[in-house]
Write a protein that holds these residues in place. Structure first.
Motif, mmCIF file in Angstrom:
data_model
loop_
_atom_site.group_PDB
_atom_site.id
_atom_site.type_symbol
_atom_site.label_atom_id
_atom_site.label_comp_id
_atom_site.label_asym_id
_atom_site.label_seq_id
_atom_site.Cartn_x
_atom_site.Cartn_y
_atom_site.Cartn_z
ATOM 1 N N MET A 1 1.104 -0.914 0.290
ATOM 2 C CA MET A 1 0.300 0.458 0.151
ATOM 3 C C MET A 1 0.512 1.310 0.687
ATOM 4 O O MET A 1 1.759 1.504 0.835
ATOM 5 C CB MET A 1 -0.908 0.159 1.287
ATOM 6 N N ARG B 1 0.070 5.379 0.266
ATOM 7 C CA ARG B 1 -0.255 6.324 1.311
ATOM 8 C C ARG B 1 0.522 7.584 1.008
ATOM 9 O O ARG B 1 1.497 8.034 1.172
ATOM 10 C CB ARG B 1 0.246 6.120 2.910
ATOM 11 N N ARG C 1 -9.577 11.435 12.487
ATOM 12 C CA ARG C 1 -8.288 10.187 11.995
ATOM 13 C C ARG C 1 -8.339 8.861 11.776
ATOM 14 O O ARG C 1 -8.271 8.256 11.580
ATOM 15 C CB ARG C 1 -7.296 10.887 12.337
ATOM 16 N N ALA D 1 -8.662 5.536 9.263
ATOM 17 C CA ALA D 1 -7.658 4.496 9.222
ATOM 18 C C ALA D 1 -8.427 3.680 9.222
ATOM 19 O O ALA D 1 -8.253 2.337 8.492
ATOM 20 C CB ALA D 1 -6.935 4.848 10.422
ATOM 21 N N GLU E 1 -8.828 3.592 5.222
ATOM 22 C CA GLU E 1 -7.655 3.248 5.075
ATOM 23 C C GLU E 1 -7.536 1.234 5.447
ATOM 24 O O GLU E 1 -6.592 0.780 4.333
ATOM 25 C CB GLU E 1 -6.780 3.768 5.343
ATOM 26 N N VAL F 1 -3.772 4.770 -1.913
ATOM 27 C CA VAL F 1 -4.727 5.198 -0.676
ATOM 28 C C VAL F 1 -4.205 7.117 -0.942
ATOM 29 O O VAL F 1 -2.984 7.309 -0.256
ATOM 30 C CB VAL F 1 -4.340 4.939 0.388
ATOM 31 N N HIS G 1 -5.227 10.398 0.713
ATOM 32 C CA HIS G 1 -5.735 11.100 1.670
ATOM 33 C C HIS G 1 -5.936 12.096 1.611
ATOM 34 O O HIS G 1 -4.857 13.252 1.498
ATOM 35 C CB HIS G 1 -5.391 10.752 3.353
ATOM 36 N N ARG H 1 3.525 11.569 8.012
ATOM 37 C CA ARG H 1 2.287 9.912 8.428
ATOM 38 C C ARG H 1 2.438 9.839 6.837
ATOM 39 O O ARG H 1 2.097 8.384 7.099
ATOM 40 C CB ARG H 1 1.185 10.376 8.720
ATOM 41 N N PHE H 2 2.870 10.359 5.744
ATOM 42 C CA PHE H 2 2.857 9.491 4.766
ATOM 43 C C PHE H 2 4.087 9.464 3.712
ATOM 44 O O PHE H 2 5.057 9.946 4.135
ATOM 45 C CB PHE H 2 2.003 10.663 3.749
ATOM 46 N N ASP H 3 3.407 7.411 2.747
ATOM 47 C CA ASP H 3 5.139 7.405 2.571
ATOM 48 C C ASP H 3 5.669 8.591 1.608
ATOM 49 O O ASP H 3 6.762 9.262 0.374
ATOM 50 C CB ASP H 3 4.819 6.302 1.769
ATOM 51 N N GLN I 1 4.551 2.850 -5.606
ATOM 52 C CA GLN I 1 4.261 1.747 -4.654
ATOM 53 C C GLN I 1 4.251 0.544 -4.896
ATOM 54 O O GLN I 1 5.006 -0.692 -4.185
ATOM 55 C CB GLN I 1 2.155 1.860 -5.558
ATOM 56 N N PRO J 1 7.485 2.277 0.461
ATOM 57 C CA PRO J 1 7.597 3.020 0.759
ATOM 58 C C PRO J 1 8.114 3.603 1.293
ATOM 59 O O PRO J 1 8.540 4.835 1.603
ATOM 60 C CB PRO J 1 6.169 3.268 1.867
#
Length: 205
Positions: free
Chosen positions: A1, A3, A92, A96, A99, A108, A110, A123-125, A197, A201
């Motif tokens: 995944m 993010r 949040r 979650a 997700e 995914v 956000h 918090r994200f890739d 992807q 990550p």
């Protein structure tokens, strides 16, 4: 995944980007939609808003009176932070949950208007920023949303600066041109996301 955090200033066209990413196969989680859900009529979130700001923020049928609440929190940082402390944790948690239901190989996205302001970039890739010059934001807000120039500038000033958003970006989508221009750019961006992807990550930044 993979993010992805998606953000952009008001009037930048972030909604157009998120909808086009969804068309290309992304699972889009819209924080604005979730923010409305978590303080809908009958929720504990709305009960907490009423406890914090009073019954004057309710309509006659028990829904949240958004303009009334907006008058309280706009320009009052203490009140705004109190509201955010009610809404953001619930958003949040709900994001979650959504997700967690996505496929293991999903991209995914956000969609978070205040991603930079709330310090969520890490918090994200990958962070994707929709970018336009401030003068384009003002033009769109006056033409499309009926704001005065002064109102538009106030709304823009209440958000993170353009420089701060760009500093948080891994990928920038310029959106000052036509929708055809945007689609061409998003074809490139989608190819980048699919590549990331496939490599996991750890490719962030």
């Amino acid at each position: 995944m993979l993010r992805v955090g998606l953000t952009g200033g008001i009037g930048a066209g972030k909604s157009a980007v998120s909808s086009r990413l969804a068309e290309r196969g992304a699972v889009v989680i819209d924080s604005d939609v979730l923010a409305r859900e978590v303080i809908a009529r009958g929720t504990d979130g709305l009960a907490e808003v009423v406890e914090a700001f009073g019954a004057a923020v309710l309509t006659a049928d028990g829904e949240l009176d958004r303009p009334a609440l907006g008058k309280i929190v706009f320009g009052d940082e203490t009140a705004r932070r109190k509201l955010e402390a009610i809404i953001h944790p619930r958003v949040r948690a709900r994001a979650a949950e959504i997700e967690a239901g996505a496929a293991a190989d999903a991209i995914v996205v956000h969609d978070i208007p205040l991603l930079v302001e709330t310090g969520q970039a890490d918090r994200f890739d990958l962070v994707l920023v929709v970018d336009v010059p401030v003068e384009v934001q003002v033009q769109r807000l006056t033409a499309q949303r009926g704001m005065t120039v002064e109102e538009a500038k106030q709304r823009i000033a209440s958000q993170a600066s353009r420089d701060d958003r760009l500093a948080a970006a891994d990928v920038v989508v310029g959106n000052s041109g036509s929708l055809a221009d945007l689609d061409r750019r998003l074809d490139e961006v989608w190819a980048t996301l699919v590549h990331r992807q496939g490599h996991g990550p750890d490719t962030k930044r």
